[in-house]
Scaffold this active site. Sequence first.
Site, PDB file in Angstrom:
ATOM      1  N   GLU A  53       0.826  -1.206   0.000  1.00 26.60           N
ATOM      2  CA  GLU A  53       0.000   0.000   0.000  1.00 26.60           C
ATOM      3  C   GLU A  53       0.866   1.264   0.000  1.00 26.60           C
ATOM      4  O   GLU A  53       0.539   2.248  -0.647  1.00 26.60           O
ATOM      5  CB  GLU A  53      -0.954   0.012   1.197  1.00 26.60           C
ATOM      6  CG  GLU A  53      -2.097  -0.984   1.070  1.00 26.60           C
ATOM      7  CD  GLU A  53      -3.004  -0.704  -0.133  1.00 26.60           C
ATOM      8  OE1 GLU A  53      -2.999   0.419  -0.655  1.00 26.60           O
ATOM      9  OE2 GLU A  53      -3.702  -1.640  -0.558  1.00 26.60           O
ATOM     10  N   GLN A  58       0.433   6.699  -5.412  1.00 20.90           N
ATOM     11  CA  GLN A  58       0.837   7.448  -6.603  1.00 20.90           C
ATOM     12  C   GLN A  58       1.740   6.650  -7.551  1.00 20.90           C
ATOM     13  O   GLN A  58       2.527   7.214  -8.296  1.00 20.90           O
ATOM     14  CB  GLN A  58       1.529   8.757  -6.214  1.00 20.90           C
ATOM     15  CG  GLN A  58       0.549   9.752  -5.656  1.00 20.90           C
ATOM     16  CD  GLN A  58       1.109  10.506  -4.475  1.00 20.90           C
ATOM     17  OE1 GLN A  58       1.820   9.952  -3.657  1.00 20.90           O
ATOM     18  NE2 GLN A  58       0.775  11.758  -4.387  1.00 20.90           N
ATOM     19  N   THR A  59       1.679   5.323  -7.481  1.00 24.02           N
ATOM     20  CA  THR A  59       2.516   4.494  -8.350  1.00 24.02           C
ATOM     21  C   THR A  59       1.667   3.330  -8.860  1.00 24.02           C
ATOM     22  O   THR A  59       0.804   2.833  -8.139  1.00 24.02           O
ATOM     23  CB  THR A  59       3.730   3.960  -7.551  1.00 24.02           C
ATOM     24  OG1 THR A  59       4.373   5.064  -6.913  1.00 24.02           O
ATOM     25  CG2 THR A  59       4.734   3.276  -8.448  1.00 24.02           C
ATOM     26  N   LEU A  96      11.419   4.506  -7.728  1.00 21.52           N
ATOM     27  CA  LEU A  96       9.990   4.421  -7.410  1.00 21.52           C
ATOM     28  C   LEU A  96       9.400   5.810  -7.143  1.00 21.52           C
ATOM     29  O   LEU A  96       8.189   6.006  -7.221  1.00 21.52           O
ATOM     30  CB  LEU A  96       9.803   3.518  -6.185  1.00 21.52           C
ATOM     31  CG  LEU A  96       8.504   2.741  -6.018  1.00 21.52           C
ATOM     32  CD1 LEU A  96       8.080   2.031  -7.283  1.00 21.52           C
ATOM     33  CD2 LEU A  96       8.653   1.725  -4.880  1.00 21.52           C
ATOM     34  N   TYR A 136      -6.515   6.627   4.008  1.00 23.34           N
ATOM     35  CA  TYR A 136      -6.735   5.560   3.027  1.00 23.34           C
ATOM     36  C   TYR A 136      -5.959   4.302   3.411  1.00 23.34           C
ATOM     37  O   TYR A 136      -6.497   3.186   3.455  1.00 23.34           O
ATOM     38  CB  TYR A 136      -6.341   6.005   1.610  1.00 23.34           C
ATOM     39  CG  TYR A 136      -6.127   4.798   0.740  1.00 23.34           C
ATOM     40  CD1 TYR A 136      -7.221   4.065   0.302  1.00 23.34           C
ATOM     41  CD2 TYR A 136      -4.845   4.321   0.468  1.00 23.34           C
ATOM     42  CE1 TYR A 136      -7.048   2.888  -0.411  1.00 23.34           C
ATOM     43  CE2 TYR A 136      -4.656   3.147  -0.239  1.00 23.34           C
ATOM     44  CZ  TYR A 136      -5.758   2.439  -0.679  1.00 23.34           C
ATOM     45  OH  TYR A 136      -5.578   1.268  -1.368  1.00 23.34           O
ATOM     46  N   ASP A 154      -9.674   4.755  -2.653  1.00 19.31           N
ATOM     47  CA  ASP A 154      -8.518   5.237  -3.406  1.00 19.31           C
ATOM     48  C   ASP A 154      -9.030   5.863  -4.714  1.00 19.31           C
ATOM     49  O   ASP A 154     -10.241   6.037  -4.894  1.00 19.31           O
ATOM     50  CB  ASP A 154      -7.504   4.105  -3.658  1.00 19.31           C
ATOM     51  CG  ASP A 154      -8.015   3.068  -4.659  1.00 19.31           C
ATOM     52  OD1 ASP A 154      -9.198   3.142  -5.059  1.00 19.31           O
ATOM     53  OD2 ASP A 154      -7.233   2.190  -5.050  1.00 19.31           O
ATOM     54  N   CYS A 206     -13.996  -0.474 -15.028  1.00 20.26           N
ATOM     55  CA  CYS A 206     -14.463   0.923 -14.924  1.00 20.26           C
ATOM     56  C   CYS A 206     -13.272   1.868 -15.133  1.00 20.26           C
ATOM     57  O   CYS A 206     -12.901   2.654 -14.265  1.00 20.26           O
ATOM     58  CB  CYS A 206     -15.125   1.161 -13.568  1.00 20.26           C
ATOM     59  SG  CYS A 206     -16.104   2.671 -13.524  1.00 20.26           S
ATOM     60  N   CYS A 213     -18.876  -0.971 -19.578  1.00 21.39           N
ATOM     61  CA  CYS A 213     -20.109  -1.102 -18.798  1.00 21.39           C
ATOM     62  C   CYS A 213     -20.873  -2.378 -19.130  1.00 21.39           C
ATOM     63  O   CYS A 213     -21.569  -2.915 -18.269  1.00 21.39           O
ATOM     64  CB  CYS A 213     -20.995   0.119 -19.030  1.00 21.39           C
ATOM     65  SG  CYS A 213     -20.199   1.660 -18.545  1.00 21.39           S
ATOM     66  N   CYS A 222     -25.946   1.351 -11.679  1.00 19.19           N
ATOM     67  CA  CYS A 222     -25.069   2.494 -11.953  1.00 19.19           C
ATOM     68  C   CYS A 222     -25.835   3.676 -12.584  1.00 19.19           C
ATOM     69  O   CYS A 222     -26.341   3.578 -13.704  1.00 19.19           O
ATOM     70  CB  CYS A 222     -23.935   2.054 -12.880  1.00 19.19           C
ATOM     71  SG  CYS A 222     -22.774   3.380 -13.240  1.00 19.19           S
ATOM     72  N   THR A 308       6.195  16.043  -8.846  1.00 15.54           N
ATOM     73  CA  THR A 308       4.790  16.219  -8.477  1.00 15.54           C
ATOM     74  C   THR A 308       4.339  17.659  -8.701  1.00 15.54           C
ATOM     75  O   THR A 308       3.239  17.898  -9.193  1.00 15.54           O
ATOM     76  CB  THR A 308       4.585  15.867  -6.989  1.00 15.54           C
ATOM     77  OG1 THR A 308       5.303  14.684  -6.699  1.00 15.54           O
ATOM     78  CG2 THR A 308       3.110  15.663  -6.680  1.00 15.54           C
TER      79      THR A 308
HETATM   80 FE1  SF4 Z   1     -18.289   1.905 -14.153  1.00 15.05          FE
HETATM   81 FE2  SF4 Z   1     -20.937   2.154 -13.935  1.00 15.05          FE
HETATM   82 FE3  SF4 Z   1     -19.873   1.409 -16.238  1.00 15.05          FE
HETATM   83 FE4  SF4 Z   1     -19.816  -0.254 -14.150  1.00 15.05          FE
HETATM   84  S1  SF4 Z   1     -21.615   0.462 -15.256  1.00 15.05           S
HETATM   85  S2  SF4 Z   1     -18.139   0.166 -15.569  1.00 15.05           S
HETATM   86  S3  SF4 Z   1     -19.553   1.194 -12.450  1.00 15.05           S
HETATM   87  S4  SF4 Z   1     -19.584   3.373 -15.233  1.00 15.05           S
END
Ligand code: SF4
Length: 361
Positions: A53, A58-59, A96, A136, A154, A206, A213, A222, A308
Amino acid sequence: MPFYMPAVQQTDQNSGDIAERLLAHYDVHARTLPWRKLPGQGFADPYHVWLSEIMLQQTTVAAVGAYFRTFTQTWPNFSALAAADDADVMAAWAGLGYYARARNLLKCARVVVSEYQGQLPSYEADLLKLPGIGPYTAAAIAAIAFGRRAVVVDANVERVVSRLFAISTPLPQAKPDIRAATDSITPDLRAGDFAQAMMDLGAGICSVRSPSCLICPIQSACAAFRAGNPEIYPAKLPKSPKPQRVGHVYWIERDGHVWLLRRDDRGLLASMRALPDDGWTARIDGDAIPPAAANWQNLSVQVAHIFTHFSLTVNIAVTSWPADADGPGEGEWWPLKSLDNAGLPTLFRKVSEAVLNAGER
Ligand code: SF4
Protein backbone atom coordinates in the site's frame (compact mmCIF):
# COMPACT_ATOMS: atom_id res chain seq x y z
CA MET A 1 -33.20 17.45 -18.04
CA PRO A 2 -34.45 18.50 -14.62
CA PHE A 3 -33.77 22.05 -13.53
CA TYR A 4 -32.11 20.75 -10.40
CA MET A 5 -29.77 17.75 -10.57
CA PRO A 6 -28.86 16.43 -7.09
CA ALA A 7 -25.12 16.11 -6.45
CA VAL A 8 -25.52 12.46 -5.40
CA GLN A 9 -28.11 10.31 -7.12
CA GLN A 10 -29.69 7.15 -5.75
CA THR A 11 -28.90 3.81 -7.24
CA ASP A 12 -31.92 1.63 -7.99
CA GLN A 13 -30.61 -1.29 -5.94
CA ASN A 14 -29.95 -1.68 -2.26
CA SER A 15 -26.40 -1.56 -1.04
CA GLY A 16 -26.34 -5.26 -0.18
CA ASP A 17 -27.06 -6.17 -3.79
CA ILE A 18 -24.13 -4.09 -5.00
CA ALA A 19 -21.67 -5.68 -2.54
CA GLU A 20 -23.01 -9.16 -3.26
CA ARG A 21 -22.68 -8.78 -7.02
CA LEU A 22 -19.25 -7.28 -6.78
CA LEU A 23 -17.95 -9.96 -4.41
CA ALA A 24 -19.37 -12.74 -6.60
CA HIS A 25 -17.51 -11.20 -9.55
CA TYR A 26 -14.33 -10.85 -7.45
CA ASP A 27 -14.48 -14.51 -6.40
CA VAL A 28 -14.02 -15.46 -10.04
CA HIS A 29 -12.00 -12.57 -11.47
CA ALA A 30 -9.74 -11.28 -8.64
CA ARG A 31 -6.37 -10.10 -9.92
CA THR A 32 -3.41 -12.20 -8.79
CA LEU A 33 -0.94 -9.82 -7.17
CA PRO A 34 2.20 -10.72 -5.22
CA TRP A 35 0.96 -9.11 -1.98
CA ARG A 36 -2.57 -10.47 -2.17
CA LYS A 37 -4.38 -13.59 -0.95
CA LEU A 38 -7.08 -14.75 -3.34
CA PRO A 39 -10.67 -15.11 -2.07
CA GLY A 40 -11.02 -18.01 0.34
CA GLN A 41 -7.28 -18.13 1.14
CA GLY A 42 -7.47 -16.08 4.36
CA PHE A 43 -5.98 -12.70 5.11
CA ALA A 44 -2.78 -11.49 3.50
CA ASP A 45 0.38 -10.93 5.59
CA PRO A 46 -0.03 -7.47 7.20
CA TYR A 47 3.61 -6.65 6.37
CA HIS A 48 2.92 -7.37 2.70
CA VAL A 49 -0.31 -5.35 2.72
CA TRP A 50 1.38 -2.38 4.41
CA LEU A 51 4.45 -2.47 2.15
CA SER A 52 2.40 -2.74 -1.04
CA GLU A 53 0.00 0.00 0.00
CA ILE A 54 2.88 2.40 0.71
CA MET A 55 4.53 1.51 -2.60
CA LEU A 56 1.26 1.87 -4.53
CA GLN A 57 0.65 5.44 -3.35
CA GLN A 58 0.84 7.45 -6.60
CA THR A 59 2.52 4.49 -8.35
CA THR A 60 1.10 1.85 -10.69
CA VAL A 61 0.74 -1.84 -9.88
CA ALA A 62 3.02 -2.66 -12.84
CA ALA A 63 5.81 -0.44 -11.48
CA VAL A 64 5.54 -1.75 -7.91
CA GLY A 65 5.81 -5.53 -8.56
CA ALA A 66 9.61 -5.79 -8.91
CA TYR A 67 10.23 -3.44 -5.96
CA PHE A 68 7.87 -5.40 -3.76
CA ARG A 69 9.71 -8.64 -4.56
CA THR A 70 13.11 -7.06 -3.88
CA PHE A 71 12.00 -5.61 -0.56
CA THR A 72 10.31 -8.76 0.70
CA GLN A 73 13.27 -10.92 -0.32
CA THR A 74 15.78 -8.56 1.30
CA TRP A 75 13.73 -7.58 4.34
CA PRO A 76 11.00 -10.22 4.86
CA ASN A 77 9.35 -8.66 7.91
CA PHE A 78 9.19 -5.54 10.08
CA SER A 79 12.14 -6.60 12.24
CA ALA A 80 14.42 -7.06 9.26
CA LEU A 81 13.38 -3.77 7.70
CA ALA A 82 13.72 -1.87 10.97
CA ALA A 83 17.31 -3.12 11.30
CA ALA A 84 18.22 -2.18 7.70
CA ASP A 85 20.75 0.47 6.83
CA ASP A 86 18.95 3.66 5.74
CA ALA A 87 21.16 4.06 2.66
CA ASP A 88 20.41 0.48 1.52
CA VAL A 89 16.67 1.06 1.77
CA MET A 90 16.86 4.40 -0.04
CA ALA A 91 18.94 2.78 -2.79
CA ALA A 92 16.46 -0.11 -3.11
CA TRP A 93 13.64 2.44 -3.40
CA ALA A 94 15.43 4.44 -6.11
CA GLY A 95 13.30 4.82 -9.23
CA LEU A 96 9.99 4.42 -7.41
CA GLY A 97 9.83 8.16 -6.68
CA TYR A 98 8.18 10.13 -3.86
CA TYR A 99 11.12 9.35 -1.62
CA ALA A 100 9.45 10.61 1.57
CA ARG A 101 7.58 7.33 1.43
CA ALA A 102 10.82 5.36 1.83
CA ARG A 103 11.92 7.46 4.79
CA ASN A 104 8.52 7.00 6.43
CA LEU A 105 8.65 3.30 5.62
CA LEU A 106 11.77 2.96 7.74
CA LYS A 107 10.41 5.14 10.52
CA CYS A 108 7.19 3.14 10.58
CA ALA A 109 8.99 -0.24 10.65
CA ARG A 110 11.06 0.97 13.62
CA VAL A 111 7.99 2.15 15.53
CA VAL A 112 6.21 -1.15 14.83
CA VAL A 113 9.21 -3.03 16.24
CA SER A 114 9.81 -0.76 19.24
CA GLU A 115 6.17 -0.18 20.25
CA TYR A 116 4.17 -3.07 18.79
CA GLN A 117 6.58 -6.04 19.07
CA GLY A 118 6.98 -6.16 15.31
CA GLN A 119 3.24 -6.67 14.61
CA LEU A 120 1.09 -4.01 12.93
CA PRO A 121 -1.88 -2.87 15.02
CA SER A 122 -5.18 -3.84 13.45
CA TYR A 123 -7.39 -0.83 14.22
CA GLU A 124 -7.53 2.19 11.93
CA ALA A 125 -7.10 4.59 14.85
CA ASP A 126 -3.80 2.95 15.88
CA LEU A 127 -2.58 2.59 12.31
CA LEU A 128 -3.19 6.29 11.71
CA LYS A 129 -0.61 7.17 14.39
CA LEU A 130 2.18 5.45 12.46
CA PRO A 131 4.52 7.40 10.14
CA GLY A 132 3.44 7.46 6.50
CA ILE A 133 -0.02 5.98 7.14
CA GLY A 134 -2.94 8.24 6.22
CA PRO A 135 -6.68 7.55 6.27
CA TYR A 136 -6.73 5.56 3.03
CA THR A 137 -3.80 3.32 3.97
CA ALA A 138 -5.10 2.76 7.50
CA ALA A 139 -8.50 1.70 6.17
CA ALA A 140 -6.97 -0.54 3.50
CA ILE A 141 -4.71 -2.33 6.01
CA ALA A 142 -7.50 -2.74 8.61
CA ALA A 143 -9.83 -4.22 5.99
CA ILE A 144 -7.46 -6.27 3.84
CA ALA A 145 -5.00 -7.56 6.45
CA PHE A 146 -7.33 -7.86 9.45
CA GLY A 147 -10.85 -8.19 8.02
CA ARG A 148 -12.18 -5.16 9.88
CA ARG A 149 -15.00 -3.16 8.34
CA ALA A 150 -13.38 -0.02 6.97
CA VAL A 151 -14.30 2.38 4.19
CA VAL A 152 -11.49 2.21 1.67
CA VAL A 153 -11.40 4.96 -0.96
CA ASP A 154 -8.52 5.24 -3.41
CA ALA A 155 -8.55 6.89 -6.85
CA ASN A 156 -10.09 3.80 -8.49
CA VAL A 157 -12.84 3.62 -5.89
CA GLU A 158 -13.47 7.36 -6.29
CA ARG A 159 -14.06 6.85 -9.97
CA VAL A 160 -16.34 3.81 -9.57
CA VAL A 161 -18.41 5.36 -6.78
CA SER A 162 -18.74 8.77 -8.40
CA ARG A 163 -20.14 6.98 -11.48
CA LEU A 164 -22.32 4.57 -9.52
CA PHE A 165 -23.99 7.48 -7.71
CA ALA A 166 -23.48 10.10 -10.45
CA ILE A 167 -21.76 12.43 -7.99
CA SER A 168 -21.50 15.69 -9.89
CA THR A 169 -19.56 17.75 -7.33
CA PRO A 170 -15.98 18.14 -8.60
CA LEU A 171 -13.02 16.61 -6.78
CA PRO A 172 -11.60 17.29 -4.26
CA GLN A 173 -14.80 18.83 -2.80
CA ALA A 174 -16.66 15.61 -3.63
CA LYS A 175 -14.51 13.48 -1.30
CA PRO A 176 -16.93 13.53 1.68
CA ASP A 177 -19.86 12.57 -0.59
CA ILE A 178 -17.83 9.81 -2.21
CA ARG A 179 -16.74 8.48 1.17
CA ALA A 180 -20.32 8.50 2.47
CA ALA A 181 -21.55 6.73 -0.66
CA THR A 182 -18.76 4.12 -0.35
CA ASP A 183 -19.67 3.64 3.30
CA SER A 184 -23.29 2.99 2.30
CA ILE A 185 -22.31 0.04 0.07
CA THR A 186 -19.44 -1.43 2.15
CA PRO A 187 -20.50 -4.76 3.68
CA ASP A 188 -19.87 -5.71 7.32
CA LEU A 189 -18.27 -8.96 6.25
CA ARG A 190 -15.52 -9.30 3.64
CA ALA A 191 -14.79 -5.56 3.70
CA GLY A 192 -11.22 -6.29 2.58
CA ASP A 193 -12.34 -8.35 -0.41
CA PHE A 194 -14.93 -5.69 -1.19
CA ALA A 195 -12.25 -2.98 -1.18
CA GLN A 196 -10.02 -5.03 -3.45
CA ALA A 197 -12.96 -5.85 -5.71
CA MET A 198 -13.68 -2.14 -6.07
CA MET A 199 -10.03 -1.44 -6.81
CA ASP A 200 -9.99 -4.20 -9.43
CA LEU A 201 -13.17 -2.89 -11.01
CA GLY A 202 -11.70 0.60 -11.22
CA ALA A 203 -8.37 -0.68 -12.57
CA GLY A 204 -10.01 -2.82 -15.25
CA ILE A 205 -13.65 -2.57 -16.20
CA CYS A 206 -14.46 0.92 -14.92
CA SER A 207 -11.45 2.51 -16.59
CA VAL A 208 -10.83 6.24 -16.89
CA ARG A 209 -11.55 6.74 -20.59
CA SER A 210 -13.66 3.87 -21.84
CA PRO A 211 -15.43 1.90 -19.11
CA SER A 212 -16.62 -1.54 -20.21
CA CYS A 213 -20.11 -1.10 -18.80
CA LEU A 214 -21.56 -4.00 -20.75
CA ILE A 215 -19.55 -6.53 -18.69
CA CYS A 216 -19.73 -4.65 -15.40
CA PRO A 217 -21.23 -6.68 -12.52
CA ILE A 218 -22.90 -3.62 -10.97
CA GLN A 219 -24.12 -2.05 -14.20
CA SER A 220 -27.80 -2.32 -13.22
CA ALA A 221 -27.15 -0.13 -10.16
CA CYS A 222 -25.07 2.49 -11.95
CA ALA A 223 -26.60 5.95 -12.33
CA ALA A 224 -23.95 7.12 -14.79
CA PHE A 225 -24.50 4.09 -17.01
CA ARG A 226 -28.23 4.78 -17.05
CA ALA A 227 -27.56 8.37 -18.03
CA GLY A 228 -25.09 7.23 -20.71
CA ASN A 229 -22.27 9.49 -19.51
CA PRO A 230 -19.88 7.59 -17.19
CA GLU A 231 -16.78 9.28 -18.66
CA ILE A 232 -17.72 12.63 -17.15
CA TYR A 233 -17.14 11.25 -13.63
CA PRO A 234 -15.40 11.98 -11.38
CA ALA A 235 -15.91 15.67 -12.12
CA LYS A 236 -12.71 17.65 -11.74
CA LEU A 237 -11.83 21.32 -11.65
CA PRO A 238 -9.39 22.35 -14.40
CA LYS A 239 -5.80 21.86 -13.30
CA SER A 240 -3.45 24.79 -13.12
CA PRO A 241 -0.34 24.10 -15.20
CA LYS A 242 2.81 22.94 -13.39
CA PRO A 243 5.61 25.50 -13.09
CA GLN A 244 8.43 24.91 -15.58
CA ARG A 245 11.91 25.06 -14.09
CA VAL A 246 15.30 24.91 -15.74
CA GLY A 247 18.62 24.01 -14.21
CA HIS A 248 21.91 22.20 -14.61
CA VAL A 249 23.26 18.86 -13.51
CA TYR A 250 27.03 18.33 -13.46
CA TRP A 251 28.94 15.22 -14.43
CA ILE A 252 32.46 15.10 -13.00
CA GLU A 253 34.48 12.11 -14.14
CA ARG A 254 37.83 10.80 -12.98
CA ASP A 255 39.49 7.59 -13.95
CA GLY A 256 36.35 5.52 -14.57
CA HIS A 257 34.45 7.09 -11.67
CA VAL A 258 31.80 9.80 -11.37
CA TRP A 259 31.42 12.23 -8.49
CA LEU A 260 28.24 11.63 -6.45
CA LEU A 261 27.02 13.44 -3.39
CA ARG A 262 24.32 12.89 -0.82
CA ARG A 263 21.47 15.42 -1.01
CA ASP A 264 20.31 17.36 2.03
CA ASP A 265 18.16 15.46 4.47
CA ARG A 266 15.29 17.89 3.84
CA GLY A 267 13.47 18.91 0.68
CA LEU A 268 13.22 17.33 -2.74
CA LEU A 269 14.89 13.90 -3.08
CA ALA A 270 16.14 14.29 0.49
CA SER A 271 19.06 12.05 1.52
CA MET A 272 19.30 10.47 -1.92
CA ARG A 273 22.59 9.91 -3.72
CA ALA A 274 22.76 12.33 -6.66
CA LEU A 275 24.88 14.18 -9.19
CA PRO A 276 25.72 17.80 -8.29
CA ASP A 277 23.26 20.44 -9.51
CA ASP A 278 22.91 24.21 -9.54
CA GLY A 279 20.25 24.58 -6.85
CA TRP A 280 16.96 24.32 -8.78
CA THR A 281 13.86 23.59 -6.74
CA ALA A 282 10.11 23.61 -7.34
CA ARG A 283 10.19 27.38 -6.76
CA ILE A 284 13.36 28.57 -8.49
CA ASP A 285 15.50 27.87 -11.53
CA GLY A 286 19.10 26.81 -11.04
CA ASP A 287 21.73 29.57 -10.92
CA ALA A 288 23.96 27.93 -13.59
CA ILE A 289 26.95 28.10 -11.24
CA PRO A 290 28.94 24.85 -11.38
CA PRO A 291 30.18 23.16 -8.19
CA ALA A 292 33.83 23.95 -9.03
CA ALA A 293 35.97 25.85 -11.49
CA ALA A 294 36.81 23.43 -14.29
CA ASN A 295 36.79 23.04 -18.04
CA TRP A 296 33.03 22.38 -18.41
CA GLN A 297 31.49 21.22 -21.67
CA ASN A 298 27.76 21.45 -22.22
CA LEU A 299 26.11 18.42 -23.77
CA SER A 300 23.79 19.10 -26.67
CA VAL A 301 21.01 16.99 -25.10
CA GLN A 302 18.70 18.11 -22.35
CA VAL A 303 16.79 15.89 -19.93
CA ALA A 304 13.18 16.58 -19.02
CA HIS A 305 11.61 15.30 -15.81
CA ILE A 306 8.24 15.80 -14.19
CA PHE A 307 8.05 16.04 -10.41
CA THR A 308 4.79 16.22 -8.48
CA HIS A 309 4.72 20.01 -8.32
CA PHE A 310 6.86 21.14 -11.24
CA SER A 311 8.46 20.16 -14.52
CA LEU A 312 12.20 20.43 -14.89
CA THR A 313 14.47 20.69 -17.91
CA VAL A 314 18.11 20.13 -17.12
CA ASN A 315 21.15 21.06 -19.10
CA ILE A 316 24.10 18.76 -18.58
CA ALA A 317 27.69 19.96 -18.16
CA VAL A 318 30.56 17.49 -18.04
CA THR A 319 34.19 17.73 -17.09
CA SER A 320 37.19 15.47 -16.57
CA TRP A 321 38.80 15.78 -13.16
CA PRO A 322 42.56 15.54 -12.54
CA ALA A 323 43.53 11.99 -11.59
CA ASP A 324 45.25 12.92 -8.35
CA ALA A 325 42.81 15.59 -7.09
CA ASP A 326 40.03 15.23 -4.50
CA GLY A 327 36.49 15.85 -5.67
CA PRO A 328 34.73 19.16 -4.96
CA GLY A 329 33.14 19.34 -1.49
CA GLU A 330 31.67 16.29 0.20
CA GLY A 331 30.91 13.28 -1.93
CA GLU A 332 32.36 10.06 -3.27
CA TRP A 333 33.86 8.72 -6.47
CA TRP A 334 31.49 6.04 -7.70
CA PRO A 335 32.68 3.43 -10.25
CA LEU A 336 30.95 3.90 -13.58
CA LYS A 337 30.69 0.16 -14.11
CA SER A 338 28.46 -0.21 -11.03
CA LEU A 339 26.49 3.01 -11.41
CA ASP A 340 23.28 0.95 -11.49
CA ASN A 341 23.92 0.08 -7.83
CA ALA A 342 24.18 3.70 -6.69
CA GLY A 343 20.44 4.02 -6.13
CA LEU A 344 20.17 7.24 -8.12
CA PRO A 345 16.68 8.77 -8.40
CA THR A 346 15.14 8.63 -11.87
CA LEU A 347 16.16 12.16 -12.90
CA PHE A 348 19.84 11.46 -12.24
CA ARG A 349 19.61 8.04 -13.87
CA LYS A 350 18.27 9.77 -16.99
CA VAL A 351 21.14 12.27 -16.89
CA SER A 352 23.69 9.47 -16.47
CA GLU A 353 22.24 7.62 -19.45
CA ALA A 354 22.32 10.80 -21.53
CA VAL A 355 26.00 11.35 -20.69
CA LEU A 356 27.04 7.76 -21.23
CA ASN A 357 25.13 7.61 -24.52
CA ALA A 358 26.40 10.93 -25.77
CA GLY A 359 29.99 9.82 -26.20
CA GLU A 360 31.07 13.42 -25.70
CA ARG A 361 33.02 12.85 -22.52
FE1 SF4 B 1 -18.29 1.91 -14.15
FE2 SF4 B 1 -20.94 2.15 -13.94
FE3 SF4 B 1 -19.87 1.41 -16.24
FE4 SF4 B 1 -19.82 -0.25 -14.15
S1 SF4 B 1 -21.61 0.46 -15.26
S2 SF4 B 1 -18.14 0.17 -15.57
S3 SF4 B 1 -19.55 1.19 -12.45
S4 SF4 B 1 -19.58 3.37 -15.23
